[in-house]
Design a protein around this motif. Sequence first.
Motif, PDB file in Angstrom:
ATOM      1  N   THR A 260       0.833  -1.213   0.000  1.00  0.00           N
ATOM      2  CA  THR A 260       0.000   0.000   0.000  1.00  0.00           C
ATOM      3  C   THR A 260       0.860   1.252   0.000  1.00  0.00           C
ATOM      4  OG1 THR A 260      -0.149  -0.001   2.417  1.00  0.00           O
ATOM      5  CG2 THR A 260      -1.845  -1.208   1.214  1.00  0.00           C
ATOM      6  N   THR A 261       2.175   1.082   0.156  1.00  0.00           N
ATOM      7  CA  THR A 261       3.127   2.194   0.080  1.00  0.00           C
ATOM      8  C   THR A 261       4.327   1.748  -0.749  1.00  0.00           C
ATOM      9  OG1 THR A 261       4.237   1.490   2.123  1.00  0.00           O
ATOM     10  CG2 THR A 261       2.470   3.116   2.334  1.00  0.00           C
ATOM     11  N   ASN A 262       5.063   2.698  -1.262  1.00  0.00           N
ATOM     12  CA  ASN A 262       6.314   2.400  -1.950  1.00  0.00           C
ATOM     13  C   ASN A 262       7.406   2.218  -0.894  1.00  0.00           C
ATOM     14  OD1 ASN A 262       8.646   2.296  -3.439  1.00  0.00           O
ATOM     15  ND2 ASN A 262       8.412   4.298  -4.404  1.00  0.00           N
ATOM     16  N   PHE A 263       7.897   0.981  -0.760  1.00  0.00           N
ATOM     17  CA  PHE A 263       8.865   0.678   0.297  1.00  0.00           C
ATOM     18  C   PHE A 263      10.181   1.437   0.126  1.00  0.00           C
ATOM     19  CE2 PHE A 263       6.934  -3.859   0.635  1.00  0.00           C
ATOM     20  CZ  PHE A 263       5.768  -3.312   1.129  1.00  0.00           C
ATOM     21  N   ASN A 271       9.899   3.626  -8.001  1.00  0.00           N
ATOM     22  CA  ASN A 271       8.882   4.670  -8.115  1.00  0.00           C
ATOM     23  C   ASN A 271       7.475   4.095  -8.148  1.00  0.00           C
ATOM     24  OD1 ASN A 271       8.833   3.488 -10.612  1.00  0.00           O
ATOM     25  ND2 ASN A 271       9.594   5.277 -11.736  1.00  0.00           N
ATOM     26  N   ARG A 272       7.322   2.865  -7.645  1.00  0.00           N
ATOM     27  CA  ARG A 272       6.009   2.228  -7.673  1.00  0.00           C
ATOM     28  C   ARG A 272       5.807   1.382  -6.414  1.00  0.00           C
ATOM     29  NH1 ARG A 272       9.273  -0.107 -11.296  1.00  0.00           N
ATOM     30  NH2 ARG A 272       8.347   0.978 -13.062  1.00  0.00           N
ATOM     31  N   LYS A 273       4.587   0.966  -6.205  1.00  0.00           N
ATOM     32  CA  LYS A 273       4.274   0.073  -5.093  1.00  0.00           C
ATOM     33  C   LYS A 273       4.574  -1.366  -5.512  1.00  0.00           C
ATOM     34  CE  LYS A 273       0.631   3.169  -3.466  1.00  0.00           C
ATOM     35  NZ  LYS A 273      -0.830   3.358  -3.271  1.00  0.00           N
ATOM     36  N   GLN A 274       5.207  -2.100  -4.614  1.00  0.00           N
ATOM     37  CA  GLN A 274       5.661  -3.438  -4.961  1.00  0.00           C
ATOM     38  C   GLN A 274       4.535  -4.468  -4.856  1.00  0.00           C
ATOM     39  OE1 GLN A 274       7.334  -1.445  -2.750  1.00  0.00           O
ATOM     40  NE2 GLN A 274       8.965  -0.826  -4.154  1.00  0.00           N
ATOM     41  N   VAL A 275       4.668  -5.535  -5.641  1.00  0.00           N
ATOM     42  CA  VAL A 275       3.765  -6.680  -5.594  1.00  0.00           C
ATOM     43  C   VAL A 275       4.611  -7.937  -5.435  1.00  0.00           C
ATOM     44  CG1 VAL A 275       2.016  -8.019  -6.807  1.00  0.00           C
ATOM     45  CG2 VAL A 275       2.062  -5.529  -7.057  1.00  0.00           C
ATOM     46  N   GLY A 276       4.298  -8.754  -4.442  1.00  0.00           N
ATOM     47  CA  GLY A 276       5.091  -9.952  -4.195  1.00  0.00           C
ATOM     48  C   GLY A 276       4.227 -11.126  -3.789  1.00  0.00           C
ATOM     49  N   PHE A 277       4.810 -12.025  -2.990  1.00  0.00           N
ATOM     50  CA  PHE A 277       4.071 -13.201  -2.546  1.00  0.00           C
ATOM     51  C   PHE A 277       4.260 -13.385  -1.043  1.00  0.00           C
ATOM     52  CE2 PHE A 277       8.268 -15.024  -3.052  1.00  0.00           C
ATOM     53  CZ  PHE A 277       8.339 -15.966  -2.042  1.00  0.00           C
ATOM     54  N   ASP A 278       3.376 -14.176  -0.462  1.00  0.00           N
ATOM     55  CA  ASP A 278       3.394 -14.445   0.974  1.00  0.00           C
ATOM     56  C   ASP A 278       3.140 -15.930   1.187  1.00  0.00           C
ATOM     57  OD1 ASP A 278       3.135 -13.464   3.904  1.00  0.00           O
ATOM     58  OD2 ASP A 278       1.260 -14.548   3.600  1.00  0.00           O
ATOM     59  N   PRO A 303       9.772  -8.455  -5.329  1.00  0.00           N
ATOM     60  CA  PRO A 303      10.780  -8.156  -6.351  1.00  0.00           C
ATOM     61  C   PRO A 303      10.750  -6.677  -6.719  1.00  0.00           C
ATOM     62  CG  PRO A 303       8.895  -9.267  -7.323  1.00  0.00           C
ATOM     63  CD  PRO A 303       8.673  -9.280  -5.844  1.00  0.00           C
ATOM     64  N   ILE A 304      11.915  -6.121  -7.035  1.00  0.00           N
ATOM     65  CA  ILE A 304      12.043  -4.709  -7.395  1.00  0.00           C
ATOM     66  C   ILE A 304      12.438  -4.613  -8.873  1.00  0.00           C
ATOM     67  CG2 ILE A 304      13.107  -2.505  -6.805  1.00  0.00           C
ATOM     68  CD1 ILE A 304      11.559  -3.818  -4.511  1.00  0.00           C
ATOM     69  N   LYS A 305      11.669  -3.894  -9.655  1.00  0.00           N
ATOM     70  CA  LYS A 305      11.976  -3.749 -11.072  1.00  0.00           C
ATOM     71  C   LYS A 305      13.152  -2.785 -11.260  1.00  0.00           C
ATOM     72  CE  LYS A 305       7.335  -4.767 -12.789  1.00  0.00           C
ATOM     73  NZ  LYS A 305       6.198  -4.298 -13.621  1.00  0.00           N
ATOM     74  N   PRO A 306      14.000  -3.047 -12.263  1.00  0.00           N
ATOM     75  CA  PRO A 306      15.152  -2.164 -12.514  1.00  0.00           C
ATOM     76  C   PRO A 306      14.709  -0.739 -12.852  1.00  0.00           C
ATOM     77  CG  PRO A 306      15.385  -4.251 -13.680  1.00  0.00           C
ATOM     78  CD  PRO A 306      13.985  -4.214 -13.148  1.00  0.00           C
ATOM     79  N   GLN A 307      15.522   0.238 -12.445  1.00  0.00           N
ATOM     80  CA  GLN A 307      15.260   1.643 -12.728  1.00  0.00           C
ATOM     81  C   GLN A 307      16.289   2.171 -13.729  1.00  0.00           C
ATOM     82  OE1 GLN A 307      12.596   3.533 -11.087  1.00  0.00           O
ATOM     83  NE2 GLN A 307      12.057   1.369 -10.902  1.00  0.00           N
ATOM     84  N   ARG A 308      15.854   3.023 -14.638  1.00  0.00           N
ATOM     85  CA  ARG A 308      16.751   3.612 -15.626  1.00  0.00           C
ATOM     86  C   ARG A 308      17.276   4.953 -15.101  1.00  0.00           C
ATOM     87  NH1 ARG A 308      17.817   2.929 -21.046  1.00  0.00           N
ATOM     88  NH2 ARG A 308      17.658   0.748 -20.393  1.00  0.00           N
ATOM     89  N   LEU A 309      18.587   5.123 -15.128  1.00  0.00           N
ATOM     90  CA  LEU A 309      19.248   6.348 -14.686  1.00  0.00           C
ATOM     91  C   LEU A 309      20.046   6.915 -15.856  1.00  0.00           C
ATOM     92  CD1 LEU A 309      20.220   8.314 -12.393  1.00  0.00           C
ATOM     93  CD2 LEU A 309      22.104   6.705 -12.023  1.00  0.00           C
ATOM     94  N   THR A 310      19.903   8.195 -16.107  1.00  0.00           N
ATOM     95  CA  THR A 310      20.630   8.846 -17.191  1.00  0.00           C
ATOM     96  C   THR A 310      21.578   9.892 -16.633  1.00  0.00           C
ATOM     97  OG1 THR A 310      18.794   8.521 -18.723  1.00  0.00           O
ATOM     98  CG2 THR A 310      20.427  10.183 -19.314  1.00  0.00           C
ATOM     99  N   LEU A 311      22.842   9.783 -17.001  1.00  0.00           N
ATOM    100  CA  LEU A 311      23.853  10.784 -16.645  1.00  0.00           C
ATOM    101  C   LEU A 311      24.144  11.605 -17.895  1.00  0.00           C
ATOM    102  CD1 LEU A 311      26.344   8.700 -14.464  1.00  0.00           C
ATOM    103  CD2 LEU A 311      24.437  10.132 -13.716  1.00  0.00           C
TER     104      LEU A 311
END
Length: 460
Positions: A260-263, A271-278, A303-311
């Motif tokens: 219910t929150t972005n950990f 940048n999103r709320k996670q979905v996993g298993f229990d 699981p955490i999806k990869p984030q794109r970073l631009t320098l």
Amino acid sequence: MMNKLVLAFFMLLTLCLYKAQDTLQQENNLSHSISEPPALSAKVPFLKKEWVQKSIAPTLLFTASATTWGERKNIRDIRNRYLPDFKASFDDYLQYAPAATVYGLKLAGIKGRNNIGRVTLSYATSLAIMGIIVNSVKYTSKVERPDASAKNSFPSGHAAMAFANASFLHKEYGLVNPAYSIGGYGAATLTGLGRNLNNRHWMPDILAGAGVGIISTELGYFFIDKFYKNKGDNLSLLSRIESNGYPSFLSIKVGSALATTNFLKESELDNRKQVGFDAGLEGAYFFSKKWGIGGDLSFSSFPIKPQRLTLDDEEHYENFDITTQSLGFLNFGLGPYFSHEFAKNWEVMLKATGGYSIPASGKIFVKSEHIGTPDNQLELATYKPSKAFRLNLGSAITYKFNPELGITAYAEYNQIKSTMNYHFSDLVKDDEEMNEVFNTSFAKEKVRYITIGLRLTAYF
């Protein structure tokens, strides 16, 4: 230290004798249990209760594991001094020998506790429980192996498998002949010893794995016996058991975990709320038809999806993928349970528990085709959430197939107040631009999530 080492090996080497004695005791009581079913009102001394006697061996093994924990490196040093070059693969195969024996005896037509169909159900359930427990603890505790090959040493999966299979053989054929139990637990003991001699596991790993294996098989048979409403297909070997009429239960659960929150909001690693298993185990003891005390042991992973970073600056423009290892929480809880049977075969249950959450630590990687490593990635940082209080509120509705078994749909709210600590590598510390992007050493993250799923519920 030597006393603790002797204790560790003593526990493994004498377990088979304990189980054989347990088998002989069952044989002595067999005729009484079949011809004269125990009255519900009869008082059974605490130490003679079935669940207490089944808990003795695992409890002793877990105690021995805790006792030898502080001496595990000294025990390893003894191995390194006398057998530094020992290497044998028998433990990879011997762990399966007791289970293979069960199926061999079944195919040979030798009658044991159950027929082959029920045997397979009991065995599969036992392995599922063992897998949940072993992997939940392995990838939460992250104990480094003695040979430094990985951080998944505790508890030993080989030992858990070996002792689950030994208990499987004991359950099916221990009453036919105690020699089966002795052989099964002897093979399991050699498997555990092999893991230590091969420098793949610390001694506490093996002792704890043995305890997990025995408990898993006991629980697997517990659930399948409830499904069949008796203790075996061949009741000339075993007696029937009856429920006490209260909704005391034990269950295996699995479901989805919806944040219910972005950990990772504060650290901006997601940048999103996670979905996993229990998944886990849950149970409660009821003092009346309405009220009881219970708790759960569960593992939640996100699981955490990869984030794109631009320098982007005057000299170069480059894209990086930031990969964060999944978040995991090993949870314990205890509290009051309320139950109400609102229709025939239908029951609703509410609970409010408080407990402890042990998060798993993890790593953060930066990946780019411009990074000159074999996998094109470098370790950016490590994260370590703090252990914290966990609040768990839940509701469940159960449909009972019979008085002893039901299927349960559940929904729970979980809240954990954890501080995320980050340790950045020299790659970040020495790069001015990355230092500006990743400048958080810790963050108080709000870990709140809902779990929904199903439980297989057995009443006792």
